[in-house]
Design an enzyme around this catalytic site. Structure first.
Site, PDB file in Angstrom:
ATOM      1  N   THR A   1       1.101  12.467  -8.810  1.00 24.91           N
ATOM      2  CA  THR A   1       0.061  12.049  -9.758  1.00 24.91           C
ATOM      3  C   THR A   1      -1.058  13.075  -9.665  1.00 24.91           C
ATOM      4  O   THR A   1      -1.685  13.219  -8.613  1.00 24.91           O
ATOM      5  CB  THR A   1      -0.495  10.666  -9.390  1.00 24.91           C
ATOM      6  OG1 THR A   1       0.586   9.739  -9.340  1.00 24.91           O
ATOM      7  CG2 THR A   1      -1.510  10.201 -10.427  1.00 24.91           C
TER       8      THR A   1
ATOM      9  N   LYS B   1       0.410   7.702 -17.107  1.00 25.77           N
ATOM     10  CA  LYS B   1       0.187   7.138 -15.765  1.00 25.77           C
ATOM     11  C   LYS B   1      -1.272   6.704 -15.585  1.00 25.77           C
ATOM     12  O   LYS B   1      -1.548   5.594 -15.116  1.00 25.77           O
ATOM     13  CB  LYS B   1       0.568   8.196 -14.717  1.00 25.77           C
ATOM     14  CG  LYS B   1       0.123   7.925 -13.306  1.00 25.77           C
ATOM     15  CD  LYS B   1       1.107   7.113 -12.530  1.00 25.77           C
ATOM     16  CE  LYS B   1       0.536   6.731 -11.167  1.00 25.77           C
ATOM     17  NZ  LYS B   1       1.391   5.859 -10.409  1.00 25.77           N
TER      18      LYS B   1
ATOM     19  N   LYS C   1      -8.062   6.962  -6.493  1.00 22.92           N
ATOM     20  CA  LYS C   1      -7.626   8.309  -6.914  1.00 22.92           C
ATOM     21  C   LYS C   1      -7.250   8.304  -8.405  1.00 22.92           C
ATOM     22  O   LYS C   1      -7.702   9.157  -9.172  1.00 22.92           O
ATOM     23  CB  LYS C   1      -6.408   8.749  -6.080  1.00 22.92           C
ATOM     24  CG  LYS C   1      -5.776  10.031  -6.586  1.00 22.92           C
ATOM     25  CD  LYS C   1      -4.433  10.367  -5.972  1.00 22.92           C
ATOM     26  CE  LYS C   1      -3.818  11.547  -6.730  1.00 22.92           C
ATOM     27  NZ  LYS C   1      -2.534  11.976  -6.199  1.00 22.92           N
TER      28      LYS C   1
HETATM   29  P1  NAD Z   1       1.850  11.805   1.174  1.00 21.25           P
HETATM   30  O1  NAD Z   1       0.528  12.303   1.585  1.00 21.25           O
HETATM   31  O2  NAD Z   1       2.580  10.843   2.053  1.00 21.25           O
HETATM   32  O3  NAD Z   1       2.842  13.053   0.893  1.00 21.25           O
HETATM   33  C1  NAD Z   1       2.428  14.298   0.394  1.00 21.25           C
HETATM   34  C2  NAD Z   1       3.137  15.359   1.222  1.00 21.25           C
HETATM   35  O4  NAD Z   1       2.830  16.650   0.681  1.00 21.25           O
HETATM   36  C3  NAD Z   1       2.684  15.378   2.694  1.00 21.25           C
HETATM   37  O5  NAD Z   1       3.803  15.161   3.542  1.00 21.25           O
HETATM   38  C4  NAD Z   1       2.080  16.777   2.884  1.00 21.25           C
HETATM   39  O6  NAD Z   1       2.333  17.348   4.158  1.00 21.25           O
HETATM   40  C5  NAD Z   1       2.801  17.559   1.782  1.00 21.25           C
HETATM   41  N1  NAD Z   1       2.094  18.784   1.391  1.00 21.25           N
HETATM   42  C6  NAD Z   1       0.767  18.939   1.141  1.00 21.25           C
HETATM   43  N2  NAD Z   1       0.514  20.216   0.801  1.00 21.25           N
HETATM   44  C7  NAD Z   1       1.705  20.873   0.821  1.00 21.25           C
HETATM   45  C8  NAD Z   1       2.084  22.219   0.578  1.00 21.25           C
HETATM   46  N3  NAD Z   1       1.203  23.142   0.198  1.00 21.25           N
HETATM   47  N4  NAD Z   1       3.401  22.542   0.719  1.00 21.25           N
HETATM   48  C9  NAD Z   1       4.308  21.614   1.102  1.00 21.25           C
HETATM   49  N5  NAD Z   1       3.999  20.308   1.356  1.00 21.25           N
HETATM   50  C10 NAD Z   1       2.715  19.966   1.211  1.00 21.25           C
HETATM   51  O7  NAD Z   1       1.656  11.166  -0.286  1.00 21.25           O
HETATM   52  P2  NAD Z   1       2.654  10.179  -1.063  1.00 21.25           P
HETATM   53  O8  NAD Z   1       2.236   8.766  -0.850  1.00 21.25           O
HETATM   54  O9  NAD Z   1       4.065  10.591  -0.805  1.00 21.25           O
HETATM   55  O10 NAD Z   1       2.254  10.513  -2.581  1.00 21.25           O
HETATM   56  C11 NAD Z   1       2.688  11.698  -3.228  1.00 21.25           C
HETATM   57  C12 NAD Z   1       2.229  11.665  -4.663  1.00 21.25           C
HETATM   58  O11 NAD Z   1       2.753  10.512  -5.314  1.00 21.25           O
HETATM   59  C13 NAD Z   1       0.718  11.595  -4.844  1.00 21.25           C
HETATM   60  O12 NAD Z   1       0.347  12.406  -5.921  1.00 21.25           O
HETATM   61  C14 NAD Z   1       0.459  10.118  -5.112  1.00 21.25           C
HETATM   62  O13 NAD Z   1      -0.709   9.896  -5.877  1.00 21.25           O
HETATM   63  C15 NAD Z   1       1.707   9.747  -5.883  1.00 21.25           C
HETATM   64  N6  NAD Z   1       2.067   8.329  -5.810  1.00 21.25           N
HETATM   65  C16 NAD Z   1       2.059   7.678  -4.621  1.00 21.25           C
HETATM   66  C17 NAD Z   1       2.393   6.328  -4.574  1.00 21.25           C
HETATM   67  C18 NAD Z   1       2.403   5.577  -3.263  1.00 21.25           C
HETATM   68  O14 NAD Z   1       2.500   4.328  -3.309  1.00 21.25           O
HETATM   69  N7  NAD Z   1       2.326   6.232  -2.114  1.00 21.25           N
HETATM   70  C19 NAD Z   1       2.737   5.658  -5.760  1.00 21.25           C
HETATM   71  C20 NAD Z   1       2.778   6.358  -6.955  1.00 21.25           C
HETATM   72  C21 NAD Z   1       2.433   7.709  -6.971  1.00 21.25           C
END
Ligand code: NAD
Length: 290
Positions: free
Chosen positions: A87, A162, A237
């Site tokens: 997102t 979204k 967010k």
């Molecule tokens: P998270 O923080 O658990 O995962 C993100 C991952 O990206 C981390 O493991 C981090 O180490 C990695 N990362 C960051 N910078 C990086 C880079 N330069 N290279 C490689 N890896 C890198 O977050 P999440 O909960 O998995 O969410 C991911 C996305 O999905 C977000 O944009 C969030 O808004 C969206 N989202 C999350 C949910 C939820 O319920 N968690 C629901 C819908 C959407």
């Protein structure tokens, strides 16, 4: 397919694992998290992208997406799809798509709804923006990772869908919670309130499927001491992204603005961080009229 998967956090790891379970060859990279079983560990984002039919990114925000896209685009094969499921702000999605298209790639933004549970169960909903042929190419992957995918139009439109959806969700959750707090003070039983509203014109997903009152309606985070679920931090967010977008296109969104301000105080000043976004109900019941 050969798939690169960059960002193996709470959402990315189970999504990548489902692609492996469906028989795809997945090369993963995350700067902190480990690769789930069956995902082959790449030495960096460029190696994960090299020779892949589709590169999926699942990252925290638009700035990181831009940085990762800058690292991998030159390593991707012409005709491959860069599929961002994070997102992020609409503008980042559109800018990345433009750069990718100049290198002969197809870029799709496809944020998801369904949370960590949906990612693990393969029941996410994808809202996709980008070219028709890109959507057709990744549609089989949406079927593995999710239960529904809607092609919303050109690049950025998935992100637009979204944030509009989540702006409605934030506003209706606040409305539902403040109405419960008012009902309490008027001496109206919460179960009776649910019985009426869930079958009347005040019904919504927030009331009917995710009722913020413990012990009322179907099981929800309210029944588990407001453990997320969907964290208030993530709602904040998404609401901020809605306001950033509204400002960019000069759209009047007063309810979205109010919801953003309320979730901001809740998360930053009122101990709401780490709680489910429906914990707005105890927040309202513990307060008096401003
Ligand atoms: P998270 O923080 O658990 O995962 C993100 C991952 O990206 C981390 O493991 C981090 O180490 C990695 N990362 C960051 N910078 C990086 C880079 N330069 N290279 C490689 N890896 C890198 O977050 P999440 O909960 O998995 O969410 C991911 C996305 O999905 C977000 O944009 C969030 O808004 C969206 N989202 C999350 C949910 C939820 O319920 N968690 C629901 C819908 C959407």
């Amino acid at each position: 397919m050969k798939i690169g998967f960059i960002g193996l956090g709470n959402m990315g790891a189970p999504m990548a694992a489902n692609l492996v379970a469906a028989g795809h060859e997945v090369w993963g990279f995350d700067m902190a998290a480990p690769c789930p079983e069956g995902v082959q560990a790449a030495s960096g984002a460029p190696q994960a992208a090299e020779g892949a039919d589709v590169v999926i990114t699942m990252l925290p925000n638009g700035a990181i997406l831009r940085a990762v896209a800058g690292e991998i685009i030159a390593h991707m094969s012409p005709g491959a799809v860069l599929l961002d499921c994070s997102t992020v702000d609409v503008q980042s999605a559109r800018d990345v798509a433009e750069i990718a298209a100049k290198s002969g790639l197809m870029a799709m933004d496809a944020p998801v709804s369904g949370g960590v549970g949906g990612a693990a169960a393969g029941t996410l909903t994808f809202m996709a923006g980008g070219p028709e042929d890109g959507f057709a190419k990744v549609a089989p992957l949406f079927e593995i990772m999710g239960q529904k995918a809607v092609h919303c139009g050109p690049s950025g439109n998935g992100q637009a869908a979204k944030i509009c959806n989540n702006m409605i969700l934030g506003v209706t959750m606040i409305g539902t919670c403040e109405a419960f707090a008012l009902a309490d003070k008027l001496g109206l039983d919460r179960q009776k309130m649910f019985d009426v509203v869930s079958t009347s014109s005040g019904y919504s997903w927030s009331m009917n499927a995710y009722c913020p009152a413990p012990g009322v309606g179907p099981q929800s985070p309210a029944d588990n001491d407001y453990t997320p679920g969907f964290a208030a931090d993530l709602m904040l967010k998404d609401l901020r992204l809605s306001q950033q977008a509204a400002q960019a296109v000069d759209a009047d969104t007063p309810m979205g603005q109010a919801a953003t301000a309320l979730y901001q105080s809740f998360v930053e000043e009122e101990d709401g961080a780490g709680k489910d976004f429906s914990a707005m109900l105890p927040r309202f019941t513990s307060r008096r009229r401003m």
